[in-house]
Design a protein around this motif. Structure first.
Motif, PDB file in Angstrom:
ATOM      1  N   LEU A   4       0.852  -1.193   0.000  1.00 17.87           N
ATOM      2  CA  LEU A   4       0.000   0.000   0.000  1.00 17.87           C
ATOM      3  C   LEU A   4       0.892   1.250   0.000  1.00 17.87           C
ATOM      4  O   LEU A   4       1.977   1.202   0.588  1.00 17.87           O
ATOM      5  CB  LEU A   4      -0.886   0.000   1.239  1.00 17.87           C
ATOM      6  N   ARG A   5       0.411   2.291  -0.637  1.00 13.34           N
ATOM      7  CA  ARG A   5      -0.887   2.437  -1.256  1.00 13.34           C
ATOM      8  C   ARG A   5      -0.904   2.044  -2.737  1.00 13.34           C
ATOM      9  O   ARG A   5      -1.873   1.483  -3.220  1.00 13.34           O
ATOM     10  CB  ARG A   5      -1.315   3.930  -1.219  1.00 13.34           C
ATOM     11  N   ALA A   6       0.165   2.390  -3.450  1.00 13.78           N
ATOM     12  CA  ALA A   6       0.085   2.321  -4.907  1.00 13.78           C
ATOM     13  C   ALA A   6      -0.155   0.894  -5.417  1.00 13.78           C
ATOM     14  O   ALA A   6      -0.799   0.691  -6.447  1.00 13.78           O
ATOM     15  CB  ALA A   6       1.332   2.922  -5.534  1.00 13.78           C
ATOM     16  N   GLY A   7       0.334  -0.092  -4.679  1.00 10.21           N
ATOM     17  CA  GLY A   7       0.183  -1.473  -5.118  1.00 10.21           C
ATOM     18  C   GLY A   7      -1.259  -1.922  -5.219  1.00 10.21           C
ATOM     19  O   GLY A   7      -1.586  -2.869  -5.947  1.00 10.21           O
ATOM     20  N   MET A  50       2.973   0.406   3.884  1.00  9.00           N
ATOM     21  CA  MET A  50       4.295   0.960   4.106  1.00  9.00           C
ATOM     22  C   MET A  50       4.399   2.326   3.456  1.00  9.00           C
ATOM     23  O   MET A  50       3.857   2.535   2.378  1.00  9.00           O
ATOM     24  CB  MET A  50       5.331   0.051   3.419  1.00  9.00           C
ATOM     25  N   PHE A  51       5.055   3.270   4.123  1.00 12.59           N
ATOM     26  CA  PHE A  51       5.395   4.523   3.428  1.00 12.59           C
ATOM     27  C   PHE A  51       6.832   4.872   3.727  1.00 12.59           C
ATOM     28  O   PHE A  51       7.382   4.436   4.739  1.00 12.59           O
ATOM     29  CB  PHE A  51       4.444   5.664   3.834  1.00 12.59           C
ATOM     30  N   ARG A  52       7.436   5.661   2.871  1.00  9.59           N
ATOM     31  CA  ARG A  52       8.828   6.066   3.083  1.00  9.59           C
ATOM     32  C   ARG A  52       8.865   7.311   3.959  1.00  9.59           C
ATOM     33  O   ARG A  52       8.171   8.280   3.673  1.00  9.59           O
ATOM     34  CB  ARG A  52       9.499   6.415   1.753  1.00  9.59           C
ATOM     35  N   ASP A  53       9.674   7.261   4.990  1.00  4.45           N
ATOM     36  CA  ASP A  53       9.910   8.478   5.762  1.00  4.45           C
ATOM     37  C   ASP A  53      10.588   9.493   4.818  1.00  4.45           C
ATOM     38  O   ASP A  53      11.629   9.171   4.228  1.00  4.45           O
ATOM     39  CB  ASP A  53      10.830   8.142   6.944  1.00  4.45           C
ATOM     40  N   VAL A 111       3.571  -6.851  -5.280  1.00  5.22           N
ATOM     41  CA  VAL A 111       3.460  -5.823  -6.325  1.00  5.22           C
ATOM     42  C   VAL A 111       3.537  -4.411  -5.756  1.00  5.22           C
ATOM     43  O   VAL A 111       2.970  -4.110  -4.703  1.00  5.22           O
ATOM     44  CB  VAL A 111       2.159  -5.975  -7.161  1.00  5.22           C
ATOM     45  N   ASP A 112       4.266  -3.569  -6.465  1.00  2.00           N
ATOM     46  CA  ASP A 112       4.403  -2.140  -6.138  1.00  2.00           C
ATOM     47  C   ASP A 112       4.934  -1.490  -7.414  1.00  2.00           C
ATOM     48  O   ASP A 112       5.879  -2.009  -8.013  1.00  2.00           O
ATOM     49  CB  ASP A 112       5.406  -1.969  -4.992  1.00  2.00           C
ATOM     50  N   PRO A 113       4.347  -0.377  -7.868  1.00  2.00           N
ATOM     51  CA  PRO A 113       4.829   0.161  -9.148  1.00  2.00           C
ATOM     52  C   PRO A 113       6.272   0.637  -9.118  1.00  2.00           C
ATOM     53  O   PRO A 113       6.944   0.638 -10.142  1.00  2.00           O
ATOM     54  CB  PRO A 113       3.876   1.330  -9.442  1.00  2.00           C
ATOM     55  N   LEU A 135      10.297   0.740  -7.622  1.00  2.00           N
ATOM     56  CA  LEU A 135      11.418   0.193  -6.856  1.00  2.00           C
ATOM     57  C   LEU A 135      12.494   1.278  -6.876  1.00  2.00           C
ATOM     58  O   LEU A 135      13.244   1.394  -7.848  1.00  2.00           O
ATOM     59  CB  LEU A 135      11.920  -1.098  -7.500  1.00  2.00           C
ATOM     60  N   ALA A 136      12.525   2.095  -5.836  1.00  2.00           N
ATOM     61  CA  ALA A 136      13.419   3.265  -5.847  1.00  2.00           C
ATOM     62  C   ALA A 136      14.703   2.956  -5.068  1.00  2.00           C
ATOM     63  O   ALA A 136      15.655   2.413  -5.631  1.00  2.00           O
ATOM     64  CB  ALA A 136      12.667   4.476  -5.293  1.00  2.00           C
ATOM     65  N   THR A 137      14.731   3.236  -3.753  1.00  2.00           N
ATOM     66  CA  THR A 137      15.900   2.804  -2.964  1.00  2.00           C
ATOM     67  C   THR A 137      15.860   1.301  -2.740  1.00  2.00           C
ATOM     68  O   THR A 137      16.871   0.695  -2.413  1.00  2.00           O
ATOM     69  CB  THR A 137      15.923   3.472  -1.577  1.00  2.00           C
ATOM     70  N   GLY A 138      14.657   0.741  -2.852  1.00  2.00           N
ATOM     71  CA  GLY A 138      14.469  -0.690  -2.619  1.00  2.00           C
ATOM     72  C   GLY A 138      14.027  -1.002  -1.198  1.00  2.00           C
ATOM     73  O   GLY A 138      13.638  -2.129  -0.893  1.00  2.00           O
ATOM     74  N   GLY A 139      14.050   0.020  -0.322  1.00  2.00           N
ATOM     75  CA  GLY A 139      13.740  -0.224   1.098  1.00  2.00           C
ATOM     76  C   GLY A 139      12.369  -0.858   1.315  1.00  2.00           C
ATOM     77  O   GLY A 139      12.244  -1.825   2.079  1.00  2.00           O
ATOM     78  N   SER A 140      11.348  -0.338   0.640  1.00  2.00           N
ATOM     79  CA  SER A 140       9.984  -0.850   0.875  1.00  2.00           C
ATOM     80  C   SER A 140       9.863  -2.292   0.391  1.00  2.00           C
ATOM     81  O   SER A 140       9.313  -3.151   1.098  1.00  2.00           O
ATOM     82  CB  SER A 140       8.963   0.015   0.135  1.00  2.00           C
ATOM     83  N   ALA A 141      10.380  -2.561  -0.798  1.00  2.00           N
ATOM     84  CA  ALA A 141      10.263  -3.917  -1.358  1.00  2.00           C
ATOM     85  C   ALA A 141      11.064  -4.916  -0.519  1.00  2.00           C
ATOM     86  O   ALA A 141      10.602  -6.031  -0.262  1.00  2.00           O
ATOM     87  CB  ALA A 141      10.759  -3.916  -2.802  1.00  2.00           C
TER      88      ALA A 141
END
Ligand code: PRP
Ligand code: URA
Length: 207
Positions: free
Chosen positions: A77-80, A101-104, A129-131, A133-139
């Motif tokens: 969540l949310r975008a997934g 999950m959200f990024r601080d 699924v999540d659109p 993959l930036a730093t990768g922390g959430s995934a």
């Protein structure tokens, strides 16, 4: 990059281009994300195991197939959540777990606020699924949770990946393949993917 599979299909690439476009409004953005996810899922499930089943047509009995293992979808969540609808259009009886999950914004570290997962993860084919993959922390954190709950056969599906995120993800989960529609150039100083498509959650939900 090792462990990263870019799905190069022309329909996917054309839709991704429209998704990136800043002029694409919220309604179109949601529809495109859903359609893109369905197209990607079609590609990434090619090797899912099937078993033979008997089926009665109106004329006679014949042999067909069904998926041999249950499928569990885990949107971050949310975008997934919008991607979920795309997958369910093809695998409507999949079970669904949710990870919030959200990024601080200062540290860019993921903050987990919700986890609810089905209990059959060990036997399932799991697609997280999540659109983005930036730093990768959430995934990385989400897949760790899935594994803690027993997930063994896990794939990560995103649309746009940054090289930094793919490297971090593969370091943490070398056994989990990453599927994306594009590998972009880099992360900005604020952790946004360049060229990217902006903040996926904000574009989807108008926040
Ligand atoms: C976005 C995106 C990913 C995360 C990727 O979510 O949907 O979950 O950022 O960034 P990372 O790879 O650096 O962790 P965000 O944190 O903006 O939360 P939201 O979906 O609630 O907007
Ligand atoms: N999350 C997003 O939504 N977009 C990015 O570019 C990076 C993280």
């Amino acid at each position: 990059m090792k462990g990263l599979l870019i799905v190069e299909h022309p329909l996917i690439q054309a839709k991704l281009t429209r998704l990136r476009d800043r002029r694409t409004d919220r309604l179109q953005f949601r529809q495109l994300l859903e359609e893109l996810t369905a197209l990607m899922v079609y590609e990434i499930t090619r090797d899912f195991p099937v078993r033979e089943v008997e089926v009665d047509t109106p004329l006679e009995r014949t042999t067909g197939v069904e998926l041999a293992r249950p499928v569990v979808l885990v949107p971050i969540l949310r975008a997934g959540i919008v991607m979920l609808d795309g997958v369910l259009s093809l695998i409507p009886n999949a079970r669904v777990g949710h990870i919030g999950m959200f990024r601080d914004p200062k540290t860019l570290k993921p903050v987990e606020y919700y986890v609810k997962l089905p209990d059959n993860l060990a036997e399932a084919m799991v697609i997280v699924v999540d659109p983005m993959l930036a730093t990768g922390g959430s995934a990385v954190a989400a897949v760790r949770r899935v594994k803690e709950h027993g997930g063994r056969d896990v794939r990560f599906l995103c649309l746009v990946a940054a090289p930094e995120g793919v490297r971090a993800f593969r370091r943490a989960h070398p056994d989990v393949p990453v599927y994306a529609a594009a590998l972009d150039r880099e992360l900005s100083d604020h952790g946004y993917i360049l060229p990217g498509l902006g903040d996926a959650g904000d574009r989807l939900f108008g926040t």
